[in-house]
Design a protein around this motif. Structure first.
Motif, mmCIF file in Angstrom:
data_model
loop_
_atom_site.group_PDB
_atom_site.id
_atom_site.type_symbol
_atom_site.label_atom_id
_atom_site.label_comp_id
_atom_site.label_asym_id
_atom_site.label_seq_id
_atom_site.Cartn_x
_atom_site.Cartn_y
_atom_site.Cartn_z
ATOM 1 N N TRP A 9 0.851 -1.188 0.000
ATOM 2 C CA TRP A 9 0.000 0.000 0.000
ATOM 3 C C TRP A 9 0.889 1.241 0.000
ATOM 4 C CZ3 TRP A 9 -4.243 -1.288 4.170
ATOM 5 C CH2 TRP A 9 -4.851 -2.496 3.826
ATOM 6 N N ARG A 10 0.421 2.285 -0.643
ATOM 7 C CA ARG A 10 1.199 3.522 -0.743
ATOM 8 C C ARG A 10 0.576 4.597 0.126
ATOM 9 N NH1 ARG A 10 2.296 5.309 -6.539
ATOM 10 N NH2 ARG A 10 3.628 6.688 -5.339
ATOM 11 N N ALA A 11 1.393 5.171 0.986
ATOM 12 C CA ALA A 11 0.913 6.246 1.852
ATOM 13 C C ALA A 11 0.696 7.506 1.024
ATOM 14 C CB ALA A 11 1.912 6.518 2.969
ATOM 15 N N SER A 12 -0.343 8.240 1.368
ATOM 16 C CA SER A 12 -0.644 9.502 0.707
ATOM 17 C C SER A 12 0.431 10.539 1.033
ATOM 18 C CB SER A 12 -1.999 10.021 1.195
ATOM 19 O OG SER A 12 -2.162 11.383 0.896
ATOM 20 N N SER A 13 0.612 11.494 0.140
ATOM 21 C CA SER A 13 1.550 12.588 0.398
ATOM 22 C C SER A 13 1.047 13.491 1.527
ATOM 23 C CB SER A 13 1.785 13.404 -0.874
ATOM 24 O OG SER A 13 0.563 13.973 -1.326
ATOM 25 N N ALA A 14 -0.202 13.321 1.943
ATOM 26 C CA ALA A 14 -0.730 14.067 3.086
ATOM 27 C C ALA A 14 -0.221 13.492 4.412
ATOM 28 C CB ALA A 14 -2.258 14.052 3.072
ATOM 29 N N SER A 15 0.414 12.334 4.378
ATOM 30 C CA SER A 15 0.937 11.703 5.596
ATOM 31 C C SER A 15 2.061 12.544 6.194
ATOM 32 C CB SER A 15 1.473 10.303 5.276
ATOM 33 O OG SER A 15 0.444 9.482 4.771
ATOM 34 N N ARG A 16 2.181 12.464 7.508
ATOM 35 C CA ARG A 16 3.226 13.151 8.253
ATOM 36 C C ARG A 16 3.847 12.151 9.220
ATOM 37 N NH1 ARG A 16 2.651 15.876 4.558
ATOM 38 N NH2 ARG A 16 1.668 17.889 4.389
ATOM 39 N N ASP A 17 4.850 12.574 9.979
ATOM 40 C CA ASP A 17 5.458 11.689 10.980
ATOM 41 C C ASP A 17 4.431 11.210 12.000
ATOM 42 O OD1 ASP A 17 7.944 11.862 9.806
ATOM 43 O OD2 ASP A 17 8.691 13.396 11.190
ATOM 44 N N SER A 18 3.454 12.068 12.314
ATOM 45 C CA SER A 18 2.488 11.750 13.367
ATOM 46 C C SER A 18 1.236 11.037 12.872
ATOM 47 C CB SER A 18 2.068 13.036 14.086
ATOM 48 O OG SER A 18 1.437 13.914 13.156
ATOM 49 N N ILE A 19 1.035 10.943 11.558
ATOM 50 C CA ILE A 19 -0.159 10.291 11.006
ATOM 51 C C ILE A 19 0.130 9.816 9.590
ATOM 52 C CG2 ILE A 19 -1.206 12.438 10.118
ATOM 53 C CD1 ILE A 19 -3.951 11.195 11.092
#
Length: 151
Positions: free
Chosen positions: A32-42
């Motif tokens: 699965w690919r994480a969205s570019s909206a992802s951050r260290d905390s989410i």
């Protein structure tokens, strides 16, 4: 919100996790690919119209103003439906290679399908199932029969 109440819709499932980076790495190992909206905390993953979010367990409990959950069964499972028994076996094998723990090996089940369960690094349970009584659309979304009309 619909005029008569809450619209029947689910947009995001947020899992409270012990370590966001470790859990993100697990789900990325699944492919699965994480969205570019992802951050260290989410971390956010688009699951074909529903978003899976990974957020620190204690921070999630604090946000909801409830006590943090323990490590026991949370009375929730997530499901991933596929089109055949062989796909169930393949998906569970892939999850295990990615670091999942197989909780229940795939087998024929009482309701007539075939399924097994794995847990992610935080113990969230995922069922991988083939239900011969439903179908998936071209995007892999479960197709339910329409609601019955009231008489």
């Amino acid at each position: 919100m619909a005029a008569t109440g809450l619209a029947p819709r689910l947009n995001i499932v947020t899992l409270g996790v012990a370590n966001v980076q470790k859990s993100r790495a697990f789900y990325e190992a699944l492919g699965w690919r994480a969205s570019s909206a992802s951050r260290d905390s989410i971390a956010f993953f688009d699951l074909g119209g529903v978003v899976l979010a990974l957020f620190n367990r204690e921070n999630l409990a604090d946000d909801a103003t409830v006590a943090p959950a323990g490590d026991g069964f949370r009375a929730v499972t997530l499901a991933h439906n596929v089109e055949s028994d062989a796909e169930v076996d393949a998906a569970l094998a892939h999850a295990e290679r990615s670091g999942a723990r197989i909780v229940k090996p795939a087998s024929k089940v009482f309701w007539g399908g075939y399924s097994g369960y794995f847990s992610d690094p935080d113990g969230h349970l995922w069922e991988v199932a083939h239900n011969p009584f439903t179908s998936l659309d071209g995007q892999g979304r479960l197709q339910l029969p329409p609601p019955e009309l009231a008489s």
